[in-house]
Motif scaffolding. Structure first.
Motif, PDB file in Angstrom:
ATOM      1  N   UNK A  13      -6.002  -0.047   4.727  1.00  8.41           N
ATOM      2  CA  UNK A  13      -4.957  -1.294   4.728  1.00  8.41           C
ATOM      3  C   UNK A  13      -5.540  -2.400   4.240  1.00  8.41           C
ATOM      4  N   UNK A  14      -4.422  -3.484   4.032  1.00  7.52           N
ATOM      5  CA  UNK A  14      -4.884  -4.603   3.476  1.00  7.52           C
ATOM      6  C   UNK A  14      -3.885  -5.745   3.916  1.00  7.52           C
ATOM      7  N   UNK A  15      -4.217  -6.889   3.772  1.00  5.23           N
ATOM      8  CA  UNK A  15      -3.407  -8.101   4.490  1.00  5.23           C
ATOM      9  C   UNK A  15      -2.917  -8.959   3.236  1.00  5.23           C
ATOM     10  N   UNK A  16      -1.430  -9.549   3.636  1.00  2.34           N
ATOM     11  CA  UNK A  16      -0.852 -10.294   2.276  1.00  2.34           C
ATOM     12  C   UNK A  16      -1.797 -11.592   2.439  1.00  2.34           C
ATOM     13  N   UNK A  17      -1.936 -12.008   1.396  1.00  2.00           N
ATOM     14  CA  UNK A  17      -2.768 -13.291   1.356  1.00  2.00           C
ATOM     15  C   UNK A  17      -1.826 -14.599   1.781  1.00  2.00           C
ATOM     16  N   UNK A  18      -0.471 -14.550   1.702  1.00  2.00           N
ATOM     17  CA  UNK A  18       0.198 -15.666   2.026  1.00  2.00           C
ATOM     18  C   UNK A  18       1.197 -15.725   3.156  1.00  2.00           C
ATOM     19  N   UNK A  19       1.458 -14.550   3.621  1.00  2.69           N
ATOM     20  CA  UNK A  19       2.426 -14.310   4.630  1.00  2.69           C
ATOM     21  C   UNK A  19       1.961 -13.160   5.550  1.00  2.69           C
ATOM     22  N   UNK A  20       2.257 -13.378   7.128  1.00  2.00           N
ATOM     23  CA  UNK A  20       1.792 -12.698   7.908  1.00  2.00           C
ATOM     24  C   UNK A  20       2.307 -11.272   7.747  1.00  2.00           C
ATOM     25  N   UNK A  21       1.581 -10.227   6.813  1.00  5.31           N
ATOM     26  CA  UNK A  21       2.278  -8.902   6.625  1.00  5.31           C
ATOM     27  C   UNK A  21       0.876  -8.215   6.449  1.00  5.31           C
ATOM     28  N   UNK A  22       1.153  -6.923   7.110  1.00  2.00           N
ATOM     29  CA  UNK A  22      -0.168  -6.007   7.153  1.00  2.00           C
ATOM     30  C   UNK A  22       0.498  -4.746   6.428  1.00  2.00           C
ATOM     31  N   UNK A  23      -0.237  -4.178   5.413  1.00  2.00           N
ATOM     32  CA  UNK A  23       0.060  -2.853   4.741  1.00  2.00           C
ATOM     33  C   UNK A  23      -0.856  -2.017   5.003  1.00  2.00           C
ATOM     34  N   UNK A  24      -0.505  -0.805   5.349  1.00  2.00           N
ATOM     35  CA  UNK A  24      -1.353   0.493   5.424  1.00  2.00           C
ATOM     36  C   UNK A  24      -0.874   1.581   4.872  1.00  2.00           C
ATOM     37  N   UNK A  25      -1.796   2.636   4.432  1.00  2.00           N
ATOM     38  CA  UNK A  25      -1.514   3.743   3.834  1.00  2.00           C
ATOM     39  C   UNK A  25      -2.107   4.947   4.530  1.00  2.00           C
ATOM     40  N   UNK A  26      -1.514   6.245   4.216  1.00  2.00           N
ATOM     41  CA  UNK A  26      -1.842   7.346   5.217  1.00  2.00           C
ATOM     42  C   UNK A  26      -1.783   8.613   4.664  1.00  2.00           C
ATOM     43  N   UNK A  27      -2.257   9.595   5.143  1.00  2.00           N
ATOM     44  CA  UNK A  27      -1.979  11.052   4.606  1.00  2.00           C
ATOM     45  C   UNK A  27      -0.907  11.350   4.845  1.00  2.00           C
ATOM     46  N   UNK A  28       0.128  10.993   5.443  1.00  2.00           N
ATOM     47  CA  UNK A  28       1.459  11.186   5.494  1.00  2.00           C
ATOM     48  C   UNK A  28       2.139  10.998   4.406  1.00  2.00           C
ATOM     49  N   UNK A  29       1.562  10.517   3.065  1.00  2.00           N
ATOM     50  CA  UNK A  29       2.133  10.101   1.776  1.00  2.00           C
ATOM     51  C   UNK A  29       2.861   8.813   1.860  1.00  2.00           C
ATOM     52  N   UNK A  30       2.787   8.178   3.007  1.00  2.00           N
ATOM     53  CA  UNK A  30       3.529   6.794   2.816  1.00  2.00           C
ATOM     54  C   UNK A  30       2.762   5.573   3.004  1.00  2.00           C
ATOM     55  N   UNK A  31       3.168   4.585   2.598  1.00  2.00           N
ATOM     56  CA  UNK A  31       2.500   3.121   3.046  1.00  2.00           C
ATOM     57  C   UNK A  31       3.447   2.504   3.618  1.00  2.00           C
TER      58      UNK A  31
END
Length: 510
Positions: free
Chosen positions: A292-310
């Protein structure tokens, strides 16, 4: 029938004449007589050297006043011409009469505009065969200098070469000896040495993150716990329980007092560090969440998974903004940045994808890697990034993912990459080795293989994650022997010693 008979008769006579000319009673070839030799040379001259000796001429007549000893731009003497007299033709595109290899122009050929028959025959004998010229042109080095048709490579004396260079100056700059390409000199970096080993987890330490204030750091482990440690002393401050499987990712927000974590239990959690409890869950992934990672300027979280999606989440509302689909295997790593492209993912399908955050679609797919991409890191200052795979570490340039260079030599499964603003790139691998590189040149200036904790197996020496602290003076690694190791730069190292290492091309060994 008459035509067929005539053709067969001509062919038979030609073959018989050839047989009679070349074969004697004892089976040895008979020398050609003078007339046959002339005929052969005429055919050779017409077929092979006609295009060279008879160049296309201009249709217009012109008047030109030539000095007695005029020279062209290539340093060859021009043929003398009477001043004010009409010249009937002009040879264009080449030297009027190209010399053969090592054959000087005779007085007979110098005073004529076109060579005489005897001079042409002597030149034809001296020139190499057409196949030899083709081979020599094919093997000749590519360059920008002009070559006269029919002229072969000849070695000139050193004095003549220097004279031509001095006379031509800038015009003959292509004839000057080119300097051999040299490797760029890498920036010197002091070696890093181990100075602390922190233990406390009961399982593999899979992830690590340093908080923005540089007072503490957090780790996630296969023992299903998240632990917070004091950075200065290495003492345990807090343990957080809530995941029911291995914790694979942790990150501390710079915009709010929140800690985010993800794990193999498909869960993504938001922890309030003022109350040390979970305040939000982000539901949607169908399998283990690897990063997972956080966007530096907006309140957005991004995650990645074994289900082949982010997946892109709104931190406050817990809503899934986008599901980034396109990878055909597990997505192992994800990174965010403020500039375009704002999201980068690396996958076990060997590709890297750069995403359009607004549209939720792929901008660019990079397919250079041949094996799984488990780690991606963005340079803190440059508009570039690096990706780690068992085949190579590759550097890329944003925004289109232009390839920069390969960093070869870390022949293992690379789990993690990190880089600081000084250009020190660190790669950690499954076999417990850690390589340190100079970002600009790709020079591997140090290799580390720390001993495992007493009581652990030698096979448990994998490095799963690494990170610099906010001051970039400490390097922390999360390892398979259940420990966190802290490295510092060696203050006793002297830069003059590094020239020796660079000279023998051997990195530091620990």
């Amino acid at each position: 029938e008459v035509q067929k008979h005539s053709v067969h008769t001509l062919v038979f006579r030609s073959l018989k004449r050839t047989h009679d000319m070349f074969v004697a009673d004892n089976g040895k070839p008979v020398p050609l007589d003078e007339e046959s030799h002339k005929r052969k040379m005429a055919i050779k001259l017409r077929n092979e050297y006609g295009p060279v000796l008879h160049m296309p001429t201009s249709k217009e007549n012109f008047k030109e006043k030539c000095p007695q000893n005029a020279s062209d731009s290539y340093g060859h003497k021009q043929y003398p011409a009477n001043q004010g007299q009409e010249v009937e033709y002009l040879v264009t595109g080449t030297h009027p009469y190209p010399p053969g290899p090592g054959v000087a122009l005779t007085a007979d050929t110098k005073i004529q505009r076109m060579p005489s028959e005897s001079a042409a025959q002597s030149l034809a004998v001296a020139l190499p065969s057409s196949q030899t010229r083709v081979d020599s042109n094919r093997n000749a080095p590519a360059g920008g200098e002009y070559r006269h048709p029919g002229a072969a490579d000849r070695s000139q004396p050193a004095g003549m070469t220097s004279a031509v260079m001095e006379a031509g100056n800038a015009k003959n700059s292509a004839l000057m000896a080119k300097k051999a390409p040299t490797m760029p000199k890498p920036q010197w970096h002091p070696p890093w040495k181990l100075y602390r080993v922190i233990s406390g987890h009961l399982g593999w330490v899979r992830c690590i993150a340093v908080e923005p204030g540089n007072q503490w750091f957090v780790t996630g482990s296969a023992d299903r716990t998240i632990k917070i440690w004091d950075l200065a002393s290495g003492k345990l401050k807090l343990s957080l329980t809530g995941h029911i499987s291995t914790v694979r990712g942790v990150i501390v927000s710079t915009r709010s007092p929140y800690l985010f974590s993800c794990g193999e239990d498909k869960q993504v959690k938001c922890w309030d560090l003022e109350y040390n409890k979970v305040i939000r869950h982000y539901h949607g992934h169908l399998s283990a969440v690897y990063g997972l990672d956080l966007h530096p300027t907006i309140d957005v979280l991004v995650t990645c998974s074994r289900d082949s999606t982010a997946r892109i989440w709104d931190v406050r509302t817990k809503a899934s903004v986008h599901t980034l689909s396109g990878h055909t295997n597990a997505v192992a790593t994800v990174r965010c940045q403020a500039a375009e492209p704002q999201i980068i993912t690396g996958s076990h399908d060997t590709t890297i994808r750069l995403w359009d955050l607004v549209a939720g679609k792929t901008r660019v797919t990079l397919t250079n890697h041949k094996k799984s991409v488990r780690a991606v890191v963005l340079h803190p200052k440059h508009y570039t990034f690096a990706s780690g795979s068992p085949d190579n570490i590759k550097q890329w340039k944003f925004p289109d993912g232009s390839f920069i260079q390969n960093l070869s030599g870390h022949n293992a499964i690379i789990n993690t990459l990190t880089v600081n603003s000084d250009g020190v790139l660190v790669s950690g691998a499954d076999n417990g080795t850690m390589h340190l590189w100079d970002w600009r040149t790709g020079y591997n200036f140090q290799r580390v293989h720390a001993a495992v904790q007493p009581g652990s197996l030698d096979s448990e020496s994998g490095i799963f994650a690494c990170a610099f602290d906010q001051s970039e003076s400490r390097l922390l690694t999360a390892e398979a022997d259940k420990t966190i190791k802290v490295y510092k730069e060696d203050d006793t190292a002297v830069s003059s010693l590094c020239h020796i290492y660079f000279k023998v091309n051997q990195p530091y060994q620990f």
